[in-house]
Enzyme design. Structure first.
Site, PDB file in Angstrom:
ATOM      1  N   ARG A  73       0.839  -1.215   0.000  1.00 33.49           N
ATOM      2  CA  ARG A  73       0.000   0.000   0.000  1.00 33.49           C
ATOM      3  C   ARG A  73       0.872   1.262   0.000  1.00 33.49           C
ATOM      4  NH1 ARG A  73      -1.462   1.909   4.685  1.00 33.49           N
ATOM      5  NH2 ARG A  73      -1.933  -0.118   5.578  1.00 33.49           N
ATOM      6  N   TYR A 126     -17.307  17.745 -13.464  1.00 40.76           N
ATOM      7  CA  TYR A 126     -17.758  16.343 -13.565  1.00 40.76           C
ATOM      8  C   TYR A 126     -18.714  16.018 -12.404  1.00 40.76           C
ATOM      9  CZ  TYR A 126     -17.549  11.317 -12.862  1.00 40.76           C
ATOM     10  OH  TYR A 126     -17.888  10.010 -12.633  1.00 40.76           O
ATOM     11  N   ASP A 203      -8.242  19.415 -13.664  1.00 41.26           N
ATOM     12  CA  ASP A 203      -8.583  18.050 -14.054  1.00 41.26           C
ATOM     13  C   ASP A 203      -8.369  17.974 -15.566  1.00 41.26           C
ATOM     14  OD1 ASP A 203      -9.852  15.758 -14.939  1.00 41.26           O
ATOM     15  OD2 ASP A 203     -11.469  15.856 -13.461  1.00 41.26           O
ATOM     16  N   LYS A 228      -9.606   6.985 -18.443  1.00 42.60           N
ATOM     17  CA  LYS A 228      -9.975   7.475 -19.776  1.00 42.60           C
ATOM     18  C   LYS A 228      -8.775   7.361 -20.722  1.00 42.60           C
ATOM     19  CE  LYS A 228     -13.723   8.052 -17.576  1.00 42.60           C
ATOM     20  NZ  LYS A 228     -13.651   8.839 -16.378  1.00 42.60           N
TER      21      LYS A 228
HETATM   22  C1  LIG Z   1     -13.396  14.724 -15.964  1.00 44.66           C
HETATM   23  C2  LIG Z   1     -13.489  13.562 -15.009  1.00 44.66           C
HETATM   24  N1  LIG Z   1     -12.881  13.638 -13.819  1.00 44.66           N
HETATM   25  C3  LIG Z   1     -12.961  12.625 -12.918  1.00 44.66           C
HETATM   26  C4  LIG Z   1     -13.664  11.475 -13.200  1.00 44.66           C
HETATM   27  C5  LIG Z   1     -13.745  10.368 -12.174  1.00 44.66           C
HETATM   28  O1  LIG Z   1     -12.882   9.328 -12.544  1.00 44.66           O
HETATM   29  P1  LIG Z   1     -13.134   7.785 -12.208  1.00 44.66           P
HETATM   30  O2  LIG Z   1     -14.329   7.338 -12.970  1.00 44.66           O
HETATM   31  O3  LIG Z   1     -11.840   7.144 -12.660  1.00 44.66           O
HETATM   32  O4  LIG Z   1     -13.332   7.679 -10.727  1.00 44.66           O
HETATM   33  C6  LIG Z   1     -14.312  11.353 -14.439  1.00 44.66           C
HETATM   34  C7  LIG Z   1     -15.083  10.131 -14.756  1.00 44.66           C
HETATM   35  O5  LIG Z   1     -15.849  10.094 -15.698  1.00 44.66           O
HETATM   36  C8  LIG Z   1     -14.216  12.426 -15.369  1.00 44.66           C
HETATM   37  O6  LIG Z   1     -14.826  12.372 -16.569  1.00 44.66           O
END
Ligand SMILES: Cc1ncc(COP(=O)(O)O)c(C=O)c1O
Length: 440
Positions: A73, A126, A203, A228
């Site tokens: 971890r 998001y 982000d 992604k």
């Molecule tokens: C722009 C963005 N940030 C964060 C996340 C969250 O990521 P995760 O699905 O890997 O937890 C997403 C998920 O769709 C996203 O599109």
């Protein structure tokens, strides 16, 4: 042609030219770093590809004397290697910290702010990030969030939103699903000009480290849902933070929480995502050129009301898109004759949204008639996906709020994959024809 971009700190890896008669030392480019950094051949076995180290614990020769690993971890060879890869491909980065998901990454950063902090966030962040800010951190740690339209708000409005306890400004650009662009250097300079001097986090999931380098634009932290584009094969859920060299102390704090909270990725997932990252530059070029072609096909279709793709000249922030391109994306675009279209449009990631003529019935018919665009949530994989934001990814947002954000029933979001471009264009065209037949 769009104006040239401005960078606070251009990367040296692109400039091998002469200065004062001296040749600058060579630095490896994006794709070379993605393939080699963190994937050095194993000195004991010669293996070119890292082994997957599943051990949860590591032998100590005496108490506290070990080879750098104690318990998985806290750190393991695959995670360390992949964190090095991430720090090297996110230009301007020096420290990578990986988590079990993008959402675990968000939760850990917000927890690092401590009790009763305030943050300013872009308003159409998001949905999962919005949920954590407004429903979880607000209750558990007294976090207050002011959601601001960081694309259109005047400087004074943004400055007025920053309070004495504002610790962070949270940016997502382009926003999801309406692909609005935030001027990152502008927000950074506003943050720096305020006595609270909040950190700026971007982000960077939608553009990936290939198209956008927020750290070069002055941001303090970049976060990714690696689920992604970075992994890119729709088979790993993971997230990460990348910080620049001057944030060693903040990195230590976040690493401490990475271990203390324990939302860490498995060694196998790190290995898979590292393999995915090796082709990020190749995939992103293909995502971008395919998306530009699909966006142009949508633009000339009589069945489409509006196409939203920041690379298109018609996008209201197309100049900002050009200015914000990373050095490596700009080099790719400028060196490839085919990548800039006759109107000055250019590849800018693989995400497109469009408003189909009609309403929910037409949108649904399009989504169920597409052959190659699979109707599914998520984005950033090699395969093309399509979804209906109002009913799917953004369904939990109240209707009135969705209307304000422009997420109507006729909005469709595409994640354009890396299949053959002619096949994708043909698929979109036939699905539009099918959708148009609904109202006949
Ligand atoms: C722009 C963005 N940030 C964060 C996340 C969250 O990521 P995760 O699905 O890997 O937890 C997403 C998920 O769709 C996203 O599109």
């Amino acid at each position: 042609m769009a104006p040239a971009p401005v960078y606070a700190n251009p990367t040296s890896h692109l400039s091998n030219g002469h200065s004062n008669g001296l040749k600058k030392p060579h630095s490896d480019g994006f794709g070379t770093r993605a393939i080699h950094v963190g994937s050095e051949p194993n000195s004991a076995t010669g293996a070119v590809i890292p082994s997957i180290s599943l051990s949860t614990t590591y032998k100590q020769d005496a108490i506290g004397v070990h080879k750098g690993f104690e318990y998985s971890r806290s750190g393991n060879p695959n995670r360390d290697a992949f964190e090095a890869t991430l720090a090297s491909i996110e230009a301007g980065g020096a420290h990578g910290i990986a988590f079990a998901s993008g959402s675990a990454t968000t939760a850990t950063v917000l927890q690092s702010l401590g009790p009763n902090a305030h943050i300013v966030s872009v308003n159409d962040v998001y949905g999962g990030t919005f949920r954590y800010m407004s429903k979880v951190a607000s209750v558990n740690q007294g976090l207050e969030t002011t959601f601001v339209d960081l694309e259109n708000a005047e400087d004074d409005t943004i400055l007025a939103a920053i309070r004495p306890n504002t610790k962070l400004i949270w940016i997502e650009s382009p926003t999801n699903p309406t692909l609005r662009l935030i001027d990152i250097p502008r927000i950074v300079s506003l943050a720096r000009s305020h006595p609270s001097s909040p950190l700026v986090l971007v982000d960077n999931t939608f553009l990936s480290p290939f198209y956008s380098s927020p750290l070069l634009q002055g941001a303090d932290i970049v976060m990714h849902s690696l689920t992604k584009y970075v992994n890119g094969h729709s088979d790993v859920v993971m997230g990460a933070l990348i910080l620049p060299p001057h944030h060693a102390e903040l990195t230590s704090k976040l690493r401490y929480l990475q271990n203390a909270i324990g939302a860490v990725p498995s060694a196998y997932d790190c290995w898979l995502a590292q393999r995915g990252a090796k082709t990020l530059h190749l995939r992103m070029k293909a995502h971008g050129t395919n998306a530009l072609a699909v966006a142009k096909a949508l633009q000339v279709s009589p069945y489409v009301e509006e196409v939203i793709y920041p690379g298109l000249r018609s996008h209201p922030r197309n100049d900002l898109a050009w200015r914000s391109l990373s050095p490596h994306a700009r080099k790719f675009i400028e060196s490839s004759e085919k990548s800039i279209d006759e109107e000055g449009g250019f590849p800018y990631g693989g995400m497109i949204s469009f408003r189909i003529r009609g309403g929910i019935a037409e949108a649904e018919k399009f989504l169920t008639s597409a052959r190659l665009f699979t109707l599914a949530e998520s984005l950033g994989g090699v395969e093309s996906l399509a979804e209906h934001p109002a009913k799917m990814t953004h369904g939990s947002i109240p209707e009135a709020e969705r209307a304000l954000l422009g997420i109507g029933d006729n909005l469709v979001r595409l994640s354009v994959g890396v299949e053959e471009v002619e096949d994708l264009v043909a698929d979109v065209e036939q699905a539009l024809e099918a959708a148009a037949s609904v109202s006949l």
